[in-house]
Structures are given as structure tokens and as C-alpha cells.
Design an enzyme around this catalytic site. Structure first.
Site, PDB file in Angstrom:
ATOM      1  N   LYS A  23       0.808  -1.321   0.046  1.00 59.75           N
ATOM      2  CA  LYS A  23      -0.163   0.057  -0.006  1.00 59.75           C
ATOM      3  C   LYS A  23       0.698   1.183  -0.053  1.00 59.75           C
ATOM      4  O   LYS A  23       0.256   2.301  -0.408  1.00 59.75           O
ATOM      5  CB  LYS A  23      -0.794  -0.100   1.454  1.00 59.75           C
ATOM      6  CG  LYS A  23      -1.985  -0.990   0.933  1.00 59.75           C
ATOM      7  CD  LYS A  23      -3.033  -0.551   0.070  1.00 59.75           C
ATOM      8  CE  LYS A  23      -4.488  -1.310   0.130  1.00 59.75           C
ATOM      9  NZ  LYS A  23      -5.465  -0.914  -0.776  1.00 59.75           N
ATOM     10  N   SER A  77       0.772  -9.723  -0.856  1.00 60.67           N
ATOM     11  CA  SER A  77       0.523  -8.372  -0.870  1.00 60.67           C
ATOM     12  C   SER A  77       0.742  -7.789   0.804  1.00 60.67           C
ATOM     13  O   SER A  77       1.054  -6.439   0.871  1.00 60.67           O
ATOM     14  CB  SER A  77      -0.955  -8.104  -1.093  1.00 60.67           C
ATOM     15  OG  SER A  77      -1.701  -8.791  -0.249  1.00 60.67           O
TER      16      SER A  77
END
Length: 355
Positions: A62, A341
């Protein structure tokens, strides 16, 4: 909705230069067959690699999109501060980027967000506002606060700058595999590329929730190597929160109620709908989306630890689960890359899996 334009390769390359020195170039780790055997898995019909976004300073991908978006704000906007809405990983990305750029950060989080993610966001200097579990609730609250205080909104996925920032992960994968030339922060060619056809088929698996990472990776890959069918990008999503899969199959953007999406242990994949911008990019560049059962994802967390030593949260392990348990649903390939991720796993879940 008809999108006026698609994020360009130049924008993704610009993001790559912009985030250099803040977001790190994460490792691409090969999973050895003998290590998979130790974890109880048979040999796979392809070479498997893990793109470890857990190695980012905030423990997830992110930071790429958050910094790319915030770094383009004016001095006046930075002075007023930024706001976002997130279940945890984007929250940390925004908090980290805002601190690096000297801006106040406010984050609207669901009350059921893992404590470790709330605490990490606070530790990075952000102000936290808690709301209910629905992704629509936190978005509405963030918009209300942005209007009241003049904060700049930093969306978690539905924004071109976010898509471009996440797309840098896709470029790195291609560079690390030698499919395209590698570029340093100044844009100079650092090493030569191999012929694309020499890859023997490549599938890149990305988790999908709001669609920022999947749309970014797919856009970067398909624009960097256009008209190459040997390289495909697929999404991986929980069966219990499969709104993106339904949207992809039907060709129309659907929304699932929070009561359904919050059933999954993948707290980072509980978004009720793809973003509109992300949906447009996914429909244009993504080759498919596969859904994964909860028990498969939890098994993949254990396998990740045994086979690689990497720590994955459920949202990050879903791609490995897809590779291990659903590869027959995916295209034949010589190489498969599963994007890990994030690694911000809840300590209690980690203890349960280790027991």
C-alpha cells in the site's frame, strides 16, 4: 460508466521514480520444490515465485500508491492534511507517506480492524476515527471529515495515482524476471532484457479487493509488453467475498453487502465492491479471477512459513493458495508469480496457526 482515459505506462514509470527511496524494491523469491514437499505439497508443473510486498516498511504494497498520490499534492494541500479510509494496510501506507512529507494524516477505520493494524497506524502518527464494519461507512465518514476540515482525500484504490503507484509492483516483477529492462531511479537502463517468448508462459497472481493492486499490476504488465498472450495477470479472491469475481464474469460492477464480505478471514479483502476506475482497468487488462476457500488460505499461510520463511497475513497468502490449490484453473505456464501483498498478520491468528 465509460472511463475517459486509462493510466499510462509513462505515469507508472513516473511513479516508479517518485517512490524510489521510500518504497523498497521487494524481493522475488523462488519457492524450491523440496521446501514445498516439506510442507506436504506435490511438485507443481511450473516454477513458483513469491513477490514479497511484506518487505515494504509498512508491511504491505500500500505504500506504493499512497506515497505516489500524496507526493503530488501541493504545499497548501499538505499543510491542511490528508484523510483516508482503510481496514489497516492502506492506513499505514498513508500514515507513513504523510509523515515523510510532513502532513497530518487522519484515517477512518472499521471497528473490527485487527488491533495490530490500528496500533501500527497510530504509531506512525495518524489520528484514527473508528466506524462500523461496512466499507461504505468508512468512506462516507472520510468524505464528511474531508469536507468539514479541508483534508485531501487519499482513496485506497479508486484513483489513477493509486493505480499507477501499485502498478510499479508489476514493472518490478517483469524486471526481476528479465522480461523487460530494469530501470534505476533516474530511468536509465540497468540491464538488458530477454526475449518475451523465452519466458515460456508467465502467470502473475494478485489479490483483489477494491482492485488497486490487481488493476495496477495488470495495467503495467500489459502496457509494458503489449499483445503478448504468453503473459497473463489473474486475481485471487476469497469465496466469501467474491464480488470482484462476479463483476468480472458479468461485465458489470456489483456490490456485496458487508454482512457477506466480512465473513472472510482476509480482512484486507472485505471491500464490498471494486472501484469504478479499477473495474475499468481490470476489464481491459486482467485475464481472469479465481476464488479461494478459507481453509485453503489458512493452509497457504503455514506453507508460506515452511517453504519460504515469509510471514503472510490471510489477504497476502490468498495468491499462494490459488497457485497451490487452483492451478488447474489457471493457464499453463512455465513461471507463476504469487504476490504476497502483506504480512501484517494478527498475532492471535499466528499463534493459532503455529499451534
Amino acid at each position: 460508466m465509460t472511463l475517459k482515459r486509462i493510466v499510462t505506462l509513462d505515469e507508472i514509470r513516473a511513479a516508479q521514480r517518485r517512490i524510489a527511496g521510500v518504497a523498497v524494491r521487494t524481493g522475488l523469491h523462488r519457492v524450491l520444490p523440496e521446501r514445498l514437499r516439506l510442507a506436504g505439497h506435490a511438485d507443481l508443473p511450473f516454477d513458483l515465485y513469491i513477490k514479497a510486498e511484506s518487505e515494504q516498511p509498512v508491511g504491505s504494497f500500500k505504500l506504493r500508491g499512497a506515497y505516489n498520490r500524496i507526493a503530488q499534492l501541493s504545499a497548501a494541500e499538505l499543510a491542511r492534511g490528508v484523510i483516508t479510509y482503510s481496514s489497516g494496510n492502506h492506513a499505514q501506507g498513508v500514515a507513513y507517506a504523510a509523515r515523510a512529507l510532513g502532513a497530518k494524516a487522519v484515517v477512518v477505520m472499521p471497528e473490527n480492524a485487527p488491533a495490530i493494524k490500528r496500533q501500527a497506524t497510530i504509531a506512525l502518527g495518524a489520528e484514527i476515527v473508528l466506524v462500523g464494519s461496512a466499507s461504505s461507512e468508512r468512506k462516507a465518514m472520510a468524505e464528511e471529515l474531508a469536507h468539514a476540515h479541508g483534508y485531501a482525500m487519499i482513496p485506497p484504490y479508486d484513483d489513477p495515482a493509486i493505480v499507477a503507484g501499485q502498478g510499479t509492483c508489476g514493472l518490478e516483477i517483469l524486471e526481476q524476471l528479465g522480461v523487460i529492462p530494469s530501470f534505476d531511479a533516474g530511468g536509465a537502463v540497468a540491464q538488458g532484457a530477454i526475449e518475451v517468448n523465452a519466458c515460456g508462459g508467465l502467470v502473475i497472481l494478485s489479490p483483489v479487493s477494491g482492485g488497486g493492486l490487481l488493476s495496477g499490476i495488470a495495467t503495467a504488465v500489459k502496457l509494458a509488453i503489449p499483445q503478448v498472450s504468453e503473459i497473463q495477470v489473474w486475481g485471487a479472491e476469497p469465496e466469501l467475498a467474491a464480488d470482484a469475481s462476479e463483476s468480472f464474469k458479468t461485465g458489470r460492477l456489483v456490490e456485496w453487502p458487508a454482512a457477506k464480505t466480512t465473513r472472510t478471514s482476509c480482512d484486507g479483502l472485505r471491500t464490498q465492491s471494486l472501484g469504478e476506475i479499477n473495474f475499468e482497468h481490470i476489464m481491459r487488462f486482467v485475464d481472469g479471477i479465481v476464488t479461494v476457500a478459507e481453509e485453503e488460505t489458512l493452509a497457504a499461510i503455514r506453507t508460506m512459513l515452511t517453504a519460504t520463511g515469509l510471514v503472510a497475513e490471510p489477504s497476502g497468502a490468498i495468491t499462494l493458495a490459488a497457485a497451490l490449490f487452483h492451478h488447474t484453473q489457471l493457464p499453463h505456464c512455465r513461471t507463476m508469480v504469487a504476490v504476497l501483498s502483506g504480512g501484517n498478520i494478527d498475532p492471535e491468528l499466528r499463534r493459532q496457526l503455529d499451534a
